[in-house]
Scaffold this motif. Structure first.
Motif, PDB file in Angstrom:
ATOM      1  N   THR A 141       0.829  -1.198   0.000  1.00  0.00           N
ATOM      2  CA  THR A 141       0.000   0.000   0.000  1.00  0.00           C
ATOM      3  C   THR A 141       0.866   1.251   0.000  1.00  0.00           C
ATOM      4  OG1 THR A 141      -1.696  -1.214   1.238  1.00  0.00           O
ATOM      5  CG2 THR A 141      -1.884   1.182   1.175  1.00  0.00           C
ATOM      6  N   THR A 151      -4.690  -8.133   4.779  1.00  0.00           N
ATOM      7  CA  THR A 151      -5.001  -7.042   3.854  1.00  0.00           C
ATOM      8  C   THR A 151      -5.959  -6.047   4.494  1.00  0.00           C
ATOM      9  OG1 THR A 151      -4.760  -8.536   1.975  1.00  0.00           O
ATOM     10  CG2 THR A 151      -5.959  -6.497   1.584  1.00  0.00           C
ATOM     11  N   THR A 155      -4.830  -2.304   5.043  1.00  0.00           N
ATOM     12  CA  THR A 155      -5.572  -1.250   4.348  1.00  0.00           C
ATOM     13  C   THR A 155      -6.307  -0.364   5.344  1.00  0.00           C
ATOM     14  OG1 THR A 155      -5.896  -2.821   2.523  1.00  0.00           O
ATOM     15  CG2 THR A 155      -7.202  -0.803   2.474  1.00  0.00           C
ATOM     16  N   PHE A 188      -3.917   2.129   6.844  1.00  0.00           N
ATOM     17  CA  PHE A 188      -3.647   3.250   5.935  1.00  0.00           C
ATOM     18  C   PHE A 188      -4.891   4.105   5.710  1.00  0.00           C
ATOM     19  CE2 PHE A 188       0.502   1.567   4.866  1.00  0.00           C
ATOM     20  CZ  PHE A 188       1.196   2.734   4.551  1.00  0.00           C
ATOM     21  N   SER A 234      -2.357  -3.970  -4.357  1.00  0.00           N
ATOM     22  CA  SER A 234      -1.384  -2.889  -4.520  1.00  0.00           C
ATOM     23  C   SER A 234      -1.645  -2.031  -5.752  1.00  0.00           C
ATOM     24  CB  SER A 234       0.034  -3.472  -4.588  1.00  0.00           C
ATOM     25  OG  SER A 234       0.355  -4.105  -3.378  1.00  0.00           O
ATOM     26  N   ALA A 250      -4.722   0.275  -5.961  1.00  0.00           N
ATOM     27  CA  ALA A 250      -4.685   1.466  -5.110  1.00  0.00           C
ATOM     28  C   ALA A 250      -4.167   2.651  -5.914  1.00  0.00           C
ATOM     29  CB  ALA A 250      -3.803   1.219  -3.890  1.00  0.00           C
ATOM     30  N   ARG A 287      -8.657   8.574  -2.294  1.00  0.00           N
ATOM     31  CA  ARG A 287      -7.835   7.571  -1.619  1.00  0.00           C
ATOM     32  C   ARG A 287      -8.669   6.764  -0.635  1.00  0.00           C
ATOM     33  NH1 ARG A 287      -2.907  10.540   0.272  1.00  0.00           N
ATOM     34  NH2 ARG A 287      -4.277  11.261   1.932  1.00  0.00           N
ATOM     35  N   LEU A 310      -9.384   2.622  -0.736  1.00  0.00           N
ATOM     36  CA  LEU A 310      -9.022   1.811   0.424  1.00  0.00           C
ATOM     37  C   LEU A 310     -10.263   1.184   1.055  1.00  0.00           C
ATOM     38  CD1 LEU A 310      -6.293   4.082   2.087  1.00  0.00           C
ATOM     39  CD2 LEU A 310      -5.959   2.038   0.680  1.00  0.00           C
TER      40      LEU A 310
END
Length: 465
Positions: A52, A183, A187, A190, A277, A280, A291, A295
């Motif tokens: 990420t 994951t 995610t 982030f 990945s 994103a 963003r 996500l």
């Protein structure tokens, strides 16, 4: 056994049927499976936060002098370096896992993974350290790759080898479910820090998910230290029948199985890292979704994938490993085209539907039976090495290259459907490999009553009817 093989590892490579069966596991299988799930979740969290960050942060902070396209390629190349190191981890940890035990290698791999992840969170950026910054980033990514390369084999074998024959698919799917659950955590971490203003996110916010790994690792170590060694490996230990050089033995005796494992897993490996990945970057830069939207899509899809991995593992106990696995492979090859069409709309609901078709559904159908099917292809003395190396080889040619290939294909064609075609091609290779793997759900992992026979080679293993 064929002539020449019988004397190759005498007396260490005798059949599992010659080994004394150990007492029942000291740890209930549910506790073992839960420990494996916790461990793989943490390890894949560590591995995925890098992916990420490679999509959202590293091009600007570690490769700022490159153009956006080249910077993204370099960031994904540093991401792929971890996969190049994973087969080395499979060989190293597989050797000692087959020699001294699965549990010890699981604990060691987790410690190495955790320390390297925290170190990434402490790295200076290019602005502070120049070329030293990306150099250290790549070195730590290599260390991560070695650690996770040894993690997977030990985790799935602990779960599968503790299970009864009729439940191996179900319990083997628990560590497999650690990938989408990791994951989700990565995610999610982030997603939370992305709520910070851009300046704060780029200065210190991105470091928080890496530093938080220290807490997760501490929890994971406590859980893993409380489970017993697998009964199948104990059976080898009792009569001291470990193979002297497991990787040499498995590559000499069972190269076909190793290649079939790699081929079968290729599409899973490719799809997972495109959908974790690359999308994103694709979702924010090409589709121009926010963003947090991208996500959020990945997080929601990961929740469904975690549940369906376990359901698919249970289905493989009832209907066989191959039918369930093949359904997933076919789904990835066919559904990838409508999935990309939905993702490109920019609508959260439609993007989620597209992501769910592949990552939530098709990938999970193949992922659920993976641990049991690959474990059942090798005998106890070389199982860790054989399954790990085949699995990690797929990572080199699938996961390591897929974000780079996808980025390059889109740059050349400006079409997401070309990327979908690339995934479909990987699905064809995996389909052929799975077709060539015999059904193995009745395989007895300890007893081997037909005399040293292994499924999928010139030798055939006995089954429990």
């Amino acid at each position: 056994m064929l002539k020449g093989h019988a004397m190759s590892e005498e007396p260490l490579a005798r059949a599992d049927s010659d080994l004394t069966r150990p007492a029942a596991s000291e740890t209930p299988v549910r506790k073992v499976a839960a420990a494996c799930l916790a461990g793989t979740t943490i390890e894949f969290y560590d591995f995925f936060i890098y992916g990420t960050a490679a999509a959202l942060v590293f091009p600007k902070l570690f490769f700022p002098e490159a153009s956006p396209f080249i910077g993204t390629l370099l960031a994904f190349a540093s991401f792929g370096v971890g996969f190049v190191a994973r087969p080395a981890g499979g060989v190293i940890f597989g050797h000692f896992g087959d020699r001294v035990g699965r549990k010890k290698m699981l604990v060691l791999s987790m410690m190495i993974m955790g320390l390297s992840t925290v170190a990434i969170g402490l790295l200076p950026t290019h602005a502070a350290a120049g070329m030293l910054a990306p150099t250290l980033l790549v070195v730590l990514r290599l260390v991560q790759g070695v650690a996770v390369g040894g993690e997977w084999g030990g985790a799935v074998l602990m779960a599968v080898e503790h299970s009864s024959p009729g439940r191996r698919g179900f319990y083997g799917s628990w560590p497999q479910a650690g990938a989408p659950l990791g994951t989700l955590l990565a995610t999610g971490a982030f997603f939370l820090v992305s709520l910070l203003p851009d300046e704060q996110f780029m200065s210190f916010g991105w470091r928080i998910p890496f530093l938080a790994s220290a807490v997760l690792i501490a929890v994971g170590l406590v859980v893993r230290l409380r489970v017993s060694e697998s009964p199948a490996f104990q059976a080898v230990q009792v009569e001291k029948k470990q193979t002297r050089a497991p990787i040499v033995t498995v590559l000499r005796e069972n190269p076909r199985q190793v290649l079939l494992v790699a081929g079968a897993f290729l599409v899973q490996s490719t799809v997972a890292y495109i959908f974790i990945s690359y999308l994103a970057t694709y979702g924010t830069a090409v589709v121009e979704a926010s963003r947090s939207t991208v996500l959020g899509v990945i997080m929601a899809s990961a929740i469904v994938s975690t549940v369906l991995h376990i359901l698919a593992g249970a289905l493989s106990d009832r209907y066989g490993r191959k039918p369930v696995y093949l359904a997933g492979v076919i789904g990835m090859g066919v559904l990838i085209f409508p999935a990309f069409a939905l993702f490109e709309t920019g609508s959260f609901r439609l993007m989620l539907a597209g992501h769910m078709l592949i990552f939530g559904l098709a990938l999970s159908l193949a992922g659920g039976p993976t641990a049991a099917m690959f474990s059942e292809m090798f005998r106890t003395q070389v199982r860790y090495s054989g399954a790990s190396v085949g699995y990690q080889l797929a990572g080199v040619f699938g996961a390591a290259l897929s974000p780079i290939v996808a980025t390059t294909l889109f740059e050349l064609t400006q079409s997401g459907y070309v990327i979908a075609g690339y995934v479909a091609a990987m699905a064809v290779i995996s389909f052929i490999a799975v077709v060539l793997i015999p059904e193995s759900r009745h395989t007895d992992l300890i007893a081997n009553r037909d005399g040293n026979k292994l499924p999928g080679s010139h030798e055939r293993i006995s089954t429990v009817r």
